[in-house]
Design a protein around this motif. Structure first.
Motif, PDB file in Angstrom:
ATOM      1  N   HIS A  25      -7.688   1.944   5.775  1.00  0.00           N
ATOM      2  CA  HIS A  25      -7.967   0.584   6.179  1.00  0.00           C
ATOM      3  C   HIS A  25      -9.430   0.448   6.563  1.00  0.00           C
ATOM      4  O   HIS A  25     -10.078   1.416   6.952  1.00  0.00           O
ATOM      5  CB  HIS A  25      -7.096   0.192   7.373  1.00  0.00           C
ATOM      6  CG  HIS A  25      -5.632   0.182   7.067  1.00  0.00           C
ATOM      7  ND1 HIS A  25      -4.981  -0.913   6.551  1.00  0.00           N
ATOM      8  CD2 HIS A  25      -4.691   1.145   7.191  1.00  0.00           C
ATOM      9  CE1 HIS A  25      -3.697  -0.618   6.384  1.00  0.00           C
ATOM     10  NE2 HIS A  25      -3.495   0.627   6.760  1.00  0.00           N
ATOM     11  N   CYS A  43      -6.839  -6.398   7.434  1.00  0.00           N
ATOM     12  CA  CYS A  43      -5.524  -6.863   7.006  1.00  0.00           C
ATOM     13  C   CYS A  43      -4.609  -7.164   8.190  1.00  0.00           C
ATOM     14  O   CYS A  43      -3.498  -7.628   8.020  1.00  0.00           O
ATOM     15  CB  CYS A  43      -4.864  -5.810   6.121  1.00  0.00           C
ATOM     16  SG  CYS A  43      -4.427  -4.306   7.016  1.00  0.00           S
ATOM     17  N   CYS A  66      -6.920  -5.128   3.169  1.00  0.00           N
ATOM     18  CA  CYS A  66      -8.264  -4.964   3.707  1.00  0.00           C
ATOM     19  C   CYS A  66      -9.314  -5.255   2.654  1.00  0.00           C
ATOM     20  O   CYS A  66     -10.312  -5.917   2.916  1.00  0.00           O
ATOM     21  CB  CYS A  66      -8.458  -3.544   4.230  1.00  0.00           C
ATOM     22  SG  CYS A  66      -7.714  -3.261   5.830  1.00  0.00           S
TER      23      CYS A  66
HETATM   24 ZN   LIG Z   1      -5.534  -2.651   5.786  1.00  0.00          ZN
END
Ligand SMILES: [Zn+2]
Length: 74
Positions: A25, A43, A66
């Motif tokens: 991420h 995200c 993301c």
């Molecule tokens: Zn993410």
């Protein structure tokens, strides 16, 4: 690329609960000041201290949420 300082991190395998957790991420970092204890990825995924490993560069599967949020202007 992203004009803001950011961190790439992945949940440690022992804390991963699903495939989504294994993605790396992207976390926006504050330009100055203290890094918050719980980081929130683009995200919306929260990562807690000690549960993640930070990565020098994207490794494995990037989080699609993301990527989209980082690339597309909100
Ligand atoms: Zn993410």
């Amino acid at each position: 690329m992203i004009p803001q300082p950011h961190l790439i991190a992945r949940v440690r395998p022992e804390f991963a609960r699903g495939e989504r957790d294994m993605c790396c991420h992207f976390f926006p970092l504050p330009a100055e000041g203290v890094v918050p204890e719980v980081l929130r990825a683009y995200c919306g995924f929260d990562i807690h201290p000690g549960e993640a490993e930070s990565l020098e560069e994207p490794a494995g599967m990037p989080c699609l949420g993301c990527l989209m949020a980082a690339v597309l202007p909100s």
